[in-house]
Motif scaffolding. Structure first.
Motif, PDB file in Angstrom:
ATOM      1  N   GLY A 165     -85.602  66.414  85.668  1.00 28.73           N
ATOM      2  CA  GLY A 165     -85.247  66.978  84.843  1.00 28.73           C
ATOM      3  C   GLY A 165     -84.304  66.470  83.810  1.00 28.73           C
ATOM      4  N   ALA A 166     -82.937  65.623  83.795  1.00 36.04           N
ATOM      5  CA  ALA A 166     -82.097  64.642  83.966  1.00 36.04           C
ATOM      6  C   ALA A 166     -82.363  64.303  82.590  1.00 36.04           C
ATOM      7  N   THR A 167     -81.680  63.819  81.633  1.00 36.48           N
ATOM      8  CA  THR A 167     -81.506  63.115  81.211  1.00 36.48           C
ATOM      9  C   THR A 167     -80.798  61.628  81.940  1.00 36.48           C
ATOM     10  N   MET A 168     -81.911  60.660  82.454  1.00 34.62           N
ATOM     11  CA  MET A 168     -80.969  59.137  82.863  1.00 34.62           C
ATOM     12  C   MET A 168     -80.102  58.011  81.769  1.00 34.62           C
ATOM     13  N   VAL A 169     -79.290  57.592  82.852  1.00 37.83           N
ATOM     14  CA  VAL A 169     -78.371  56.833  82.126  1.00 37.83           C
ATOM     15  C   VAL A 169     -78.774  55.479  82.695  1.00 37.83           C
ATOM     16  N   PRO A 170     -78.699  54.768  81.173  1.00 38.23           N
ATOM     17  CA  PRO A 170     -78.658  53.398  81.554  1.00 38.23           C
ATOM     18  C   PRO A 170     -78.052  52.886  82.702  1.00 38.23           C
ATOM     19  N   ILE A 171     -78.643  51.738  83.570  1.00 41.02           N
ATOM     20  CA  ILE A 171     -77.088  51.160  84.140  1.00 41.02           C
ATOM     21  C   ILE A 171     -77.329  49.731  84.285  1.00 41.02           C
ATOM     22  N   SER A 172     -78.837  49.409  83.927  1.00 46.63           N
ATOM     23  CA  SER A 172     -78.956  48.110  83.190  1.00 46.63           C
ATOM     24  C   SER A 172     -79.972  47.236  82.389  1.00 46.63           C
ATOM     25  N   TRP A 173     -80.423  46.732  82.348  1.00 47.25           N
ATOM     26  CA  TRP A 173     -81.542  45.947  81.329  1.00 47.25           C
ATOM     27  C   TRP A 173     -82.611  46.689  81.915  1.00 47.25           C
ATOM     28  N   THR A 174     -83.005  46.898  83.369  1.00 50.48           N
ATOM     29  CA  THR A 174     -84.372  47.034  83.917  1.00 50.48           C
ATOM     30  C   THR A 174     -83.866  48.599  84.205  1.00 50.48           C
ATOM     31  N   GLU A 175     -83.041  49.346  84.714  1.00 52.27           N
ATOM     32  CA  GLU A 175     -82.843  50.705  85.438  1.00 52.27           C
ATOM     33  C   GLU A 175     -81.813  51.224  85.099  1.00 52.27           C
ATOM     34  N   MET A 176     -82.724  52.981  84.626  1.00 50.90           N
ATOM     35  CA  MET A 176     -82.172  53.319  84.645  1.00 50.90           C
ATOM     36  C   MET A 176     -81.463  54.732  85.643  1.00 50.90           C
ATOM     37  N   GLN A 177     -80.459  55.372  85.611  1.00 45.25           N
ATOM     38  CA  GLN A 177     -80.515  56.239  87.597  1.00 45.25           C
ATOM     39  C   GLN A 177     -80.090  58.321  86.213  1.00 45.25           C
ATOM     40  N   CYS A 178     -80.756  58.768  87.348  1.00 43.81           N
ATOM     41  CA  CYS A 178     -80.662  60.230  87.041  1.00 43.81           C
ATOM     42  C   CYS A 178     -79.345  60.741  88.223  1.00 43.81           C
ATOM     43  N   PRO A 179     -78.202  61.474  87.090  1.00 39.79           N
ATOM     44  CA  PRO A 179     -76.967  61.980  86.702  1.00 39.79           C
ATOM     45  C   PRO A 179     -77.162  63.045  87.820  1.00 39.79           C
ATOM     46  N   LEU A 180     -78.246  63.619  87.923  1.00 41.57           N
ATOM     47  CA  LEU A 180     -78.143  65.242  89.087  1.00 41.57           C
ATOM     48  C   LEU A 180     -78.041  64.262  90.282  1.00 41.57           C
ATOM     49  N   THR A 181     -79.303  63.382  91.049  1.00 47.60           N
ATOM     50  CA  THR A 181     -79.709  62.919  91.778  1.00 47.60           C
ATOM     51  C   THR A 181     -79.555  61.998  92.378  1.00 47.60           C
ATOM     52  N   GLY A 182     -78.402  61.203  91.178  1.00 46.22           N
ATOM     53  CA  GLY A 182     -78.356  59.381  91.739  1.00 46.22           C
ATOM     54  C   GLY A 182     -79.535  59.066  91.597  1.00 46.22           C
ATOM     55  N   GLN A 183     -80.197  59.169  91.726  1.00 42.56           N
ATOM     56  CA  GLN A 183     -81.727  58.011  91.888  1.00 42.56           C
ATOM     57  C   GLN A 183     -81.829  57.544  90.671  1.00 42.56           C
ATOM     58  N   ILE A 184     -82.689  56.342  91.418  1.00 47.26           N
ATOM     59  CA  ILE A 184     -82.625  55.192  90.235  1.00 47.26           C
ATOM     60  C   ILE A 184     -84.247  54.994  90.064  1.00 47.26           C
ATOM     61  N   GLU A 185     -84.343  54.600  88.684  1.00 44.48           N
ATOM     62  CA  GLU A 185     -86.088  54.023  88.214  1.00 44.48           C
ATOM     63  C   GLU A 185     -85.878  52.790  87.297  1.00 44.48           C
ATOM     64  N   HIS A 186     -86.870  52.191  87.265  1.00 44.08           N
ATOM     65  CA  HIS A 186     -87.254  51.466  86.674  1.00 44.08           C
ATOM     66  C   HIS A 186     -87.410  51.768  85.382  1.00 44.08           C
ATOM     67  N   ARG A 187     -87.551  50.911  84.360  1.00 39.56           N
ATOM     68  CA  ARG A 187     -87.230  50.830  82.922  1.00 39.56           C
ATOM     69  C   ARG A 187     -86.602  49.508  82.437  1.00 39.56           C
ATOM     70  N   LYS A 188     -87.741  48.804  80.331  1.00 34.90           N
ATOM     71  CA  LYS A 188     -87.749  48.545  80.260  1.00 34.90           C
ATOM     72  C   LYS A 188     -86.332  49.145  79.056  1.00 34.90           C
ATOM     73  N   VAL A 189     -85.212  48.658  79.354  1.00 31.91           N
ATOM     74  CA  VAL A 189     -84.091  49.485  78.840  1.00 31.91           C
ATOM     75  C   VAL A 189     -83.871  49.061  77.533  1.00 31.91           C
ATOM     76  N   ALA A 190     -83.232  49.352  76.619  1.00 28.65           N
ATOM     77  CA  ALA A 190     -83.540  48.714  75.298  1.00 28.65           C
ATOM     78  C   ALA A 190     -81.573  49.071  74.871  1.00 28.65           C
ATOM     79  N   LYS A 191     -80.724  47.484  75.217  1.00 28.00           N
ATOM     80  CA  LYS A 191     -79.699  47.298  74.083  1.00 28.00           C
ATOM     81  C   LYS A 191     -79.022  48.086  74.033  1.00 28.00           C
ATOM     82  N   VAL A 192     -77.529  49.180  74.451  1.00 27.05           N
ATOM     83  CA  VAL A 192     -77.436  49.718  73.238  1.00 27.05           C
ATOM     84  C   VAL A 192     -75.630  49.090  72.632  1.00 27.05           C
ATOM     85  N   GLY A 193     -76.092  48.923  71.601  1.00 27.71           N
ATOM     86  CA  GLY A 193     -74.704  48.605  71.153  1.00 27.71           C
ATOM     87  C   GLY A 193     -75.241  46.578  70.414  1.00 27.71           C
TER      88      GLY A 193
END
Length: 194
Positions: A165-193
């Motif tokens: 239920g936490a807002t995940m943090v992008p860690i690469s172009w293909t992955e986001m991580q849960c700040p609470l559990t450290g769980q990594i999930e795959h996504r097509k991440v938008a590059k910021v800035g």
């Protein structure tokens, strides 16, 4: 500001280009130099500013009942993913650029529109999850839905919720991580800035 406001539909003649400039919701036909409506709404005539070199009034068409923004090809949209299937994901378009849409528009991200490279290796379930907020560019669709593309670095998932239920943090172009559990999930991440 606008003196006369009359109801017009797309293709209706608004006036001659010699007398009027085409404003929002209007265009000039190069064939006969006539200004036509490009959407349904109220025709308004706007007086030119006194310091304007072109003293023709502007004729524009404004959408009925403050219609909210209407998606057009090339628009950047923000959408919420509602369903992910093997070959596509569907999403509800929530914003066009910075304007929220009042009506419900549905978009489809097809497998071939997820990214620009290695299209044959795209896995929809590793690109998007229901509930993800994505930034995409609109291309033409059919009567049922607009086609959305995330095939640029700055397009893709911009916000996602983890299983915890936490807002995940992008860690690469293909992955986001849960700040609470450290769980990594795959996504097509938008590059910021940058």
């Amino acid at each position: 500001m606008g003196e006369d406001s009359e109801w017009v539909t797309p293709g209706e003649v608004l006036g001659k280009a010699s007398k009027f400039k085409a404003g929002r919701g209007a265009y000039v036909s190069p064939d006969n130099l006539t200004v036509y409506a490009s959407l349904t709404g109220l025709r308004r005539i706007l007086s030119p500013r006194p310091d304007s070199p072109d003293q023709r009034p502007t004729v524009e068409v404004t959408g009925h009942k403050a219609h909210g923004a209407i998606p057009e090809p090339g628009s950047i949209v923000i959408a919420r993913v509602t369903k992910v299937m093997a070959r596509m994901a569907s999403a509800d378009i929530m914003c066009l650029g910075t304007k929220s849409v009042r009506e419900k528009f549905t978009g489809i991200i097809r497998l071939q529109d997820v990214r620009a490279t290695e299209i044959d290796k795209v896995d929809m379930h590793m690109s998007f999850h229901p509930g993800d907020i994505v930034r995409a560019v609109l291309s033409l669709g059919d009567a049922r839905a607009y086609y959305l593309s995330t095939a640029k670095n700055e397009l893709g998932v911009i916000s996602a919720q983890s299983a915890a239920g936490a807002t995940m943090v992008p860690i690469s172009w293909t992955e986001m991580q849960c700040p609470l559990t450290g769980q990594i999930e795959h996504r097509k991440v938008a590059k910021v800035g940058g």
